[in-house]
Scaffold this active site. Structure first.
Site, PDB file in Angstrom:
ATOM      1  N   HIS A  84      -2.547   7.682   6.660  1.00 24.08           N
ATOM      2  CA  HIS A  84      -1.549   8.560   6.037  1.00 24.08           C
ATOM      3  C   HIS A  84      -2.205   9.844   5.538  1.00 24.08           C
ATOM      4  O   HIS A  84      -1.654  10.935   5.685  1.00 24.08           O
ATOM      5  CB  HIS A  84      -0.873   7.861   4.846  1.00 24.08           C
ATOM      6  CG  HIS A  84       0.282   6.981   5.242  1.00 24.08           C
ATOM      7  ND1 HIS A  84       1.404   7.472   5.862  1.00 24.08           N
ATOM      8  CD2 HIS A  84       0.490   5.651   5.081  1.00 24.08           C
ATOM      9  CE1 HIS A  84       2.256   6.474   6.077  1.00 24.08           C
ATOM     10  NE2 HIS A  84       1.718   5.359   5.616  1.00 24.08           N
ATOM     11  N   GLY A 112       0.851  -1.188   0.000  1.00 26.35           N
ATOM     12  CA  GLY A 112       0.000   0.000   0.000  1.00 26.35           C
ATOM     13  C   GLY A 112       0.884   1.234   0.000  1.00 26.35           C
ATOM     14  O   GLY A 112       2.010   1.192   0.494  1.00 26.35           O
ATOM     15  N   CYS A 125       5.702  -0.072   7.357  1.00 27.54           N
ATOM     16  CA  CYS A 125       5.375   1.098   6.542  1.00 27.54           C
ATOM     17  C   CYS A 125       6.618   1.500   5.761  1.00 27.54           C
ATOM     18  O   CYS A 125       7.706   1.554   6.330  1.00 27.54           O
ATOM     19  CB  CYS A 125       4.929   2.238   7.458  1.00 27.54           C
ATOM     20  SG  CYS A 125       4.546   3.767   6.592  1.00 27.54           S
ATOM     21  N   LEU A 126       6.455   1.807   4.480  1.00 25.16           N
ATOM     22  CA  LEU A 126       7.613   2.185   3.662  1.00 25.16           C
ATOM     23  C   LEU A 126       8.245   3.490   4.153  1.00 25.16           C
ATOM     24  O   LEU A 126       9.422   3.737   3.895  1.00 25.16           O
ATOM     25  CB  LEU A 126       7.212   2.309   2.180  1.00 25.16           C
ATOM     26  CG  LEU A 126       6.785   1.001   1.501  1.00 25.16           C
ATOM     27  CD1 LEU A 126       6.291   1.272   0.083  1.00 25.16           C
ATOM     28  CD2 LEU A 126       7.915  -0.017   1.483  1.00 25.16           C
ATOM     29  N   GLN A 184       3.218   9.878   0.693  1.00 27.15           N
ATOM     30  CA  GLN A 184       4.460   9.097   0.814  1.00 27.15           C
ATOM     31  C   GLN A 184       5.348   9.258  -0.412  1.00 27.15           C
ATOM     32  O   GLN A 184       6.485   8.792  -0.429  1.00 27.15           O
ATOM     33  CB  GLN A 184       4.143   7.612   1.013  1.00 27.15           C
ATOM     34  CG  GLN A 184       3.550   7.294   2.383  1.00 27.15           C
ATOM     35  CD  GLN A 184       3.402   5.805   2.555  1.00 27.15           C
ATOM     36  OE1 GLN A 184       2.419   5.213   2.084  1.00 27.15           O
ATOM     37  NE2 GLN A 184       4.366   5.177   3.210  1.00 27.15           N
ATOM     38  N   HIS A 188      -4.645   1.724   7.314  1.00 31.03           N
ATOM     39  CA  HIS A 188      -3.271   2.238   7.416  1.00 31.03           C
ATOM     40  C   HIS A 188      -3.042   3.364   6.391  1.00 31.03           C
ATOM     41  O   HIS A 188      -2.513   4.423   6.730  1.00 31.03           O
ATOM     42  CB  HIS A 188      -2.279   1.078   7.193  1.00 31.03           C
ATOM     43  CG  HIS A 188      -0.837   1.487   7.196  1.00 31.03           C
ATOM     44  ND1 HIS A 188       0.050   1.085   8.171  1.00 31.03           N
ATOM     45  CD2 HIS A 188      -0.111   2.255   6.334  1.00 31.03           C
ATOM     46  CE1 HIS A 188       1.244   1.615   7.910  1.00 31.03           C
ATOM     47  NE2 HIS A 188       1.171   2.318   6.807  1.00 31.03           N
ATOM     48  N   GLU A 189      -3.476   3.120   5.154  1.00 25.48           N
ATOM     49  CA  GLU A 189      -3.267   4.138   4.102  1.00 25.48           C
ATOM     50  C   GLU A 189      -4.157   5.354   4.337  1.00 25.48           C
ATOM     51  O   GLU A 189      -3.738   6.494   4.113  1.00 25.48           O
ATOM     52  CB  GLU A 189      -3.526   3.550   2.711  1.00 25.48           C
ATOM     53  CG  GLU A 189      -2.630   2.375   2.326  1.00 25.48           C
ATOM     54  CD  GLU A 189      -1.157   2.609   2.600  1.00 25.48           C
ATOM     55  OE1 GLU A 189      -0.686   3.761   2.503  1.00 25.48           O
ATOM     56  OE2 GLU A 189      -0.466   1.635   2.949  1.00 25.48           O
TER      57      GLU A 189
HETATM   58 ZN    ZN Z   1       2.537   3.496   5.729  1.00 22.69          ZN
END
Ligand code: ZN
Length: 182
Positions: A142, A46, A96-97, A51, A138-139
């Site tokens: 963000h 995701g 998470c990236l 991001q 989660h997304e």
């Molecule tokens: Zn994330």
């Protein structure tokens, strides 16, 4: 298709609520393509627009590489809204990236309903459960400036502090491009 640098914990754009998308024009379509490319390159499932340094309410998800979820199609959600969240909550470990190498248990609703615009500007509403719901929440977080450390127990947040400082300093070993420290 360009792979774009991923923003890292500490970058201000990750702490802001993103702007709604007015029209799904060519630029937005290009952004979405870049987001999919970048997410896959980084082995993520995701990715939210902030991001990749874009102030837009968009995220992309593809959980099909995960065993057992091969049938869940990749999806892009524009201007998403969580319209329902189940009272049953479950704990799962998340990564998470934008928080390289960090893992933490997060409690979230097991089943949700989400409404969003698709790339044809049609309103969609779907129900999602377990991992799919998890990644959507989660997304979505963000897009409202929230990240994993905001969702863990206070004791856990303290334990993460050292690692978070290392991440902010880019003192991490990763093989995808990230933004310069700012
Ligand atoms: Zn994330």
């Amino acid at each position: 298709m360009p792979i774009v640098p991923i923003t890292i914990y500490g970058d201000k754009i990750l702490r802001k609520t993103t702007k709604p998308v007015d029209a799904v024009d060519d630029e937005v379509i290009r952004d979405i393509q870049n987001m999919f490319e970048t997410m896959r390159y980084a082995n993520g499932i995701g990715l939210a627009a902030n991001q990749v340094n874009l102030d837009k309410s968009i995220f992309v998800i593809d959980i099909s590489p995960v065993e057992g979820y091969e049938n869940i199609k990749p999806v892009v959600m524009i201007n998403p809204e969580i319209v329902e969240e189940s009272e049953e909550r479950i704990i799962m470990e998340e990564g998470c990236l934008s928080l390289p190498n960090l893992r933490a248990d997060v409690e979230r609703s097991e089943i949700i309903k989400v409404r969003y615009l698709d790339t044809d500007e049609e309103i969609q509403e779907i129900e999602a459960g377990d991992l799919f719901a998890r990644v959507i929440l989660h997304e979505y977080d963000h897009l409202i400036g929230k990240m994993i450390p905001d969702r863990v127990e206070p004791g856990m947040k303290k334990r993460l502090q050292k690692e978070l400082i290392k991440i902010m300093k880019r003192d991490v070993d990763i093989d995808y491009p990230i933004t310069q420290r700012n």
